[in-house]
Structure formats: structure tokens, C-alpha cells
Write a protein that holds these residues in place. Sequence first.
Motif, short mmCIF file in Angstrom:
data_model
loop_
_atom_site.label_atom_id
_atom_site.label_comp_id
_atom_site.label_asym_id
_atom_site.label_seq_id
_atom_site.Cartn_x
_atom_site.Cartn_y
_atom_site.Cartn_z
N ALA A 100 -6.97 13.44 0.92
CA ALA A 100 -5.67 13.33 1.59
C ALA A 100 -5.05 12.03 1.09
O ALA A 100 -5.70 10.98 1.13
CB ALA A 100 -5.86 13.29 3.10
N VAL A 101 -3.84 12.10 0.61
CA VAL A 101 -3.23 10.92 -0.02
C VAL A 101 -1.79 10.73 0.45
O VAL A 101 -1.19 11.62 1.05
CB VAL A 101 -3.25 11.03 -1.58
N GLY A 102 -1.25 9.55 0.13
CA GLY A 102 0.16 9.29 0.40
C GLY A 102 0.96 9.55 -0.87
O GLY A 102 0.51 9.27 -1.99
N LEU A 133 -3.41 0.84 5.62
CA LEU A 133 -2.44 1.41 4.69
C LEU A 133 -1.78 0.26 3.93
O LEU A 133 -1.94 -0.92 4.28
CB LEU A 133 -1.41 2.24 5.46
N GLU A 134 -1.01 0.58 2.91
CA GLU A 134 -0.45 -0.44 2.03
C GLU A 134 0.81 -1.06 2.63
O GLU A 134 1.40 -0.53 3.56
CB GLU A 134 -0.10 0.20 0.67
N VAL A 141 -0.15 13.74 2.52
CA VAL A 141 -0.06 13.88 3.98
C VAL A 141 1.02 12.98 4.58
O VAL A 141 1.33 13.08 5.76
CB VAL A 141 -1.43 13.63 4.68
N ASN A 142 1.57 12.09 3.78
CA ASN A 142 2.66 11.22 4.25
C ASN A 142 3.36 10.64 3.03
O ASN A 142 2.81 10.64 1.93
CB ASN A 142 2.09 10.07 5.11
N VAL A 177 -1.22 7.73 -3.63
CA VAL A 177 -2.12 6.64 -3.27
C VAL A 177 -3.17 7.15 -2.29
O VAL A 177 -2.86 7.85 -1.34
CB VAL A 177 -1.35 5.44 -2.68
N GLY A 178 -4.42 6.80 -2.59
CA GLY A 178 -5.53 7.16 -1.71
C GLY A 178 -6.57 6.06 -1.73
O GLY A 178 -6.44 5.09 -2.49
N MET A 179 -7.59 6.18 -0.90
CA MET A 179 -8.55 5.07 -0.76
C MET A 179 -9.95 5.38 -1.28
O MET A 179 -10.82 4.52 -1.21
CB MET A 179 -8.66 4.67 0.71
N1 HPA Z 1 -2.25 5.26 1.53
C1 HPA Z 1 -3.55 5.27 1.21
N2 HPA Z 1 -4.36 6.29 1.51
C2 HPA Z 1 -3.83 7.34 2.14
C3 HPA Z 1 -2.47 7.38 2.51
C4 HPA Z 1 -1.64 6.29 2.18
O1 HPA Z 1 -0.43 6.26 2.48
N3 HPA Z 1 -2.29 8.57 3.13
C5 HPA Z 1 -3.49 9.20 3.13
N4 HPA Z 1 -4.42 8.46 2.52
#
Ligand code: HPA
Length: 245
Positions: free
Chosen positions: A85-87, A165-166, A207-208, A182-184
Motif C-alpha cells: 500500500a503506497v502513497g 508519513l513524509e 491508498v492516498n 512512496v512506501g516504507m
Molecule cells: N507514504 C509512505 N508510505 C505510505 C503512504 C505514504 O503516503 N501511504 C501508504 N504507505
Amino acid sequence: MTIAIIGGTGLSSLAGLDIMEQRNVDTPFGKPSCVLSIGELQGQSVVFLPRHGNGHTVPPHKVNYRANIWALHAMGVDKIIAVAAVGGIRDDMSPSVLAVPDQIIDYTYGREQSFFSDDFTADKHIDFSYPYDETLRQAILQAGKDTSVNMVDGGCYGATQGPRLETAAEIKRMAQDGCAMVGMTGMPEAYLARELNIAYATCALMVNWAAGLTSGTITMAQIEHTLAEGMEQVKQVLAELIQTQ
Ligand code: HPA
């Protein structure tokens, strides 16, 4: 040949996976995030490992990436589909979009990056020009086409340290660097797989919008709504993909 799915946020179990066995694996690098599930999905054997453990208790900066990848390798896994799941950063990466990234920039720090840290030799500087396995990437994209699930081909995954978050400035810099999302957790997971010669590719769900790209704060409620719907699509793609492997 065995394929593994590493589940990310929102994918802590796999519907349709007939679990035959759950195995606690110990590795020279410690314990994986949780017990590994060995089962069958669409008649194909699959190993499933939720990256953040059961109940999402392991944060991105504390995942034992080495133990996870080592444990999968020890079970004979030679292909990994990582779900993340990433931004979204790039204009076309709006919430709910699925993408199969083709590049990585690593902004993480202090994570164990190699299986060879303690017995390093010059031959362990391993090529990582193209961090994802192209055959597996194409297989994910094809599974998307076959299930009529839209997926963006490519994009650079920026891996940040988390768990926060960033900042908006960090995302602005990442956009300038060419990051599409962007993800972690993308690193060092992808590189560790490369060290053990495991084909690795990621299926990323936006996801955002990343920080500063919309007004207002990023809320977990928003994210969870998008996650629930998006992961249903991811599961469809995975079920199709597994049959072709
Ligand atoms: N940043 C980093 N990791 C994420 C984000 C994000 O906005 N959304 C989901 N994982």
C-alpha cells in the motif's frame, strides 16, 4: 519452484488460500514477521507471509527483512510477489490506482541491507540496475489485463523510513527525483531477494495522495476505505497470476 506472496498493509490474509501447513521458521538472521502459511491458491502451491506480522504489529522500520527473505528462500521460494500500500506522487497515481513499479530510490536508513554484511567479499557488490524482475512484472500486468483490472506499467517506488508519513517538502523532493509513489517497505526487501537470486516484483496500491498533494491531513480512515476496495482487486489479480506460474 514455489511462489510467495508477501502481504502488506490491508493484505494480512489471503481469501481462497487453502492452508495446508503453518511453519515457524528460524533463520541465521532471526525470526520472520510471523509464521509462514503454506497452501494452495487456485491449485498452485503458494507461501504467504504478512510483512507486518499477524495483526500488523511490526512497523516498517522494524521488519526483519533478512529473516523474511531468508525464510522464504529456505522453503524453496524462487519468486516473490510483494504487495504494497503506497502513497501516490505522480499525477496518474491517484488513490485506488494499481501500479507495477519498475524502479526504486531508497531513502531508508539504518536497515540491514545485505545477507553478507558480516562476511563480505568483493563479488557481493551485486547488480541492481533494474531492481524488479521483468518477467514477473509482465506476468502481473498480464494478470491485470486478463481480469480487466487496470494497472499502470512502471513508475519509481521511493522507499522511506517510516513509520511517520513524509513532510510536504520531502514529497516535493521525491517528485523532483522522479518518484511516482512512496512506501516504507520496498527496501531492502527487493535487494535482499536479488542477493538470493529470487525473482521479485511489486504490486502497489495507491491508498492516498502523498503529503502536501492535497489539502488537509492524511487520515487512516481515508486510507482504510481505499485499501479495502483496492485489495479486492489485488486478490483477483493474484489469483489469476498464480495460475500462470
Ligand atoms: N507514504 C509512505 N508510505 C505510505 C503512504 C505514504 O503516503 N501511504 C501508504 N504507505
